[in-house]
Design a protein around this motif. Sequence first.
Motif, PDB file in Angstrom:
ATOM      1  N   THR A 166      -8.802   4.076  -4.662  1.00  0.00           N
ATOM      2  CA  THR A 166      -7.941   5.393  -3.454  1.00  0.00           C
ATOM      3  C   THR A 166      -9.063   5.019  -2.164  1.00  0.00           C
ATOM      4  O   THR A 166     -10.107   5.476  -2.052  1.00  0.00           O
ATOM      5  N   ARG A 167      -7.668   4.696  -1.212  1.00  0.00           N
ATOM      6  CA  ARG A 167      -9.054   5.310   0.341  1.00  0.00           C
ATOM      7  C   ARG A 167      -9.021   7.164   0.674  1.00  0.00           C
ATOM      8  O   ARG A 167      -7.495   6.616   0.935  1.00  0.00           O
TER       9      ARG A 167
ATOM     10  N   GLU B 274      -4.664  -5.192  -4.753  1.00  0.00           N
ATOM     11  CA  GLU B 274      -6.412  -4.684  -4.169  1.00  0.00           C
ATOM     12  C   GLU B 274      -7.003  -5.550  -4.967  1.00  0.00           C
ATOM     13  O   GLU B 274      -6.767  -5.960  -6.757  1.00  0.00           O
TER      14      GLU B 274
ATOM     15  N   SER C  76     -13.009   5.940  -5.291  1.00  0.00           N
ATOM     16  CA  SER C  76     -12.101   6.398  -4.193  1.00  0.00           C
ATOM     17  C   SER C  76     -13.321   6.067  -3.072  1.00  0.00           C
ATOM     18  O   SER C  76     -14.578   5.648  -3.068  1.00  0.00           O
TER      19      SER C  76
ATOM     20  N   GLY D  36       0.664  10.265  -6.815  1.00  0.00           N
ATOM     21  CA  GLY D  36       0.173  11.136  -5.845  1.00  0.00           C
ATOM     22  C   GLY D  36       0.686  12.238  -5.123  1.00  0.00           C
ATOM     23  O   GLY D  36       1.269  12.470  -4.958  1.00  0.00           O
TER      24      GLY D  36
ATOM     25  N   THR E 299       0.903  -1.167  -0.309  1.00  0.00           N
ATOM     26  CA  THR E 299       0.344  -0.153  -0.360  1.00  0.00           C
ATOM     27  C   THR E 299       0.650   1.486   0.096  1.00  0.00           C
ATOM     28  O   THR E 299       1.750   1.490   1.167  1.00  0.00           O
TER      29      THR E 299
ATOM     30  N   ILE F 287       2.263   5.725 -10.627  1.00  0.00           N
ATOM     31  CA  ILE F 287       1.140   6.122 -10.028  1.00  0.00           C
ATOM     32  C   ILE F 287       1.414   7.875 -10.040  1.00  0.00           C
ATOM     33  O   ILE F 287       2.878   7.537  -8.832  1.00  0.00           O
TER      34      ILE F 287
ATOM     35  N   ILE G 243      -3.497   4.273  -1.960  1.00  0.00           N
ATOM     36  CA  ILE G 243      -3.762   2.632  -2.728  1.00  0.00           C
ATOM     37  C   ILE G 243      -3.098   1.824  -2.678  1.00  0.00           C
ATOM     38  O   ILE G 243      -1.887   1.726  -2.639  1.00  0.00           O
TER      39      ILE G 243
ATOM     40  N   ALA H 251      -8.443  -1.073  -8.340  1.00  0.00           N
ATOM     41  CA  ALA H 251      -7.670  -0.027  -8.289  1.00  0.00           C
ATOM     42  C   ALA H 251      -8.619   1.083  -7.770  1.00  0.00           C
ATOM     43  O   ALA H 251      -9.101   1.177  -8.163  1.00  0.00           O
TER      44      ALA H 251
ATOM     45  N   CYS I 148      -5.050  10.133  -6.429  1.00  0.00           N
ATOM     46  CA  CYS I 148      -3.730   9.627  -6.635  1.00  0.00           C
ATOM     47  C   CYS I 148      -3.998   9.029  -8.730  1.00  0.00           C
ATOM     48  O   CYS I 148      -5.596   8.626  -8.545  1.00  0.00           O
TER      49      CYS I 148
END
Length: 264
Positions: free
Chosen positions: A217-218, A236, A178, A137, A3, A135, A232, A215, A202
């Motif tokens: 994002t949290r 996943e 997300s 971010g 992560t 990626i 991310i 994929a 991200c």
Amino acid sequence: MSTLLFWNCRGARKREAALYLKEVVREHDVCFIGLLETKKTCIGRKEIDYLIGNDWEFFHIPAVGLSGGMLVLWDKRIVSFVVKGTSSQMILGDLLIPSMGVWKIAMVYGSRCCKEWEDLWRQLEEGLKEPNPSIIGGNFNCILNKEEKRGGKRFVFSKGPREMKQFMTNLDFHDVRSIGPKYTWCNNKEGTSRIWGRLDRCLVNSIALQKIPAAMTRHLARVASDHSPIAIKLDEKIQVKRTSIKFEDTWRSYLAARSIMYHS
């Protein structure tokens, strides 16, 4: 542990920021961290050990006075990271995850100045031109549509959002879905003066999406900062919905039902 975490922490020296960071790393199995606005002109081994522990390597771009500062950290037991390019707005490098190969990772701290934004997109285009899973971010300081803002002045699709959208199109980057709070930043004012916005995100290119089709994002809770950390997960898994089967005992008395149940 695969992560990635990006967070505008608004000061890496704060005790509550260090405590929250350790909690997030433990809960979400984080192996790479990008911290923005560290507000530190110098960070050494002692500060890193206090912040996250002695298993983490780091690279730091100093703050100018008490403003800015960027810090990337990676768990050396699990991954390695080689810095390939830096500027006042980004740190770009190769993240090697033994089970997943090399990923291009860029941490971004977008300027509010349009001229500096042009420099950022040019630097990223140069650094991400190779066909690698990539990626980006961080805190882009940019809102792309009116749904990403609440309060304050009316959203205008100005030069900044247009250039960001153009960059995403040119390099085939996508804003993945997300979960968590809708907005990642709040000015923490009261009443009608309060403004919410999605400044942190991200972006994932198509090559990366082929490897992580699920994929997302949290957006995590805002603690010790007015920005949410965003995470991310690179491995996943797609969640398969299971359908439940109801069973009545009396069905066993029917020969046809036995075949149906067996094949189900």
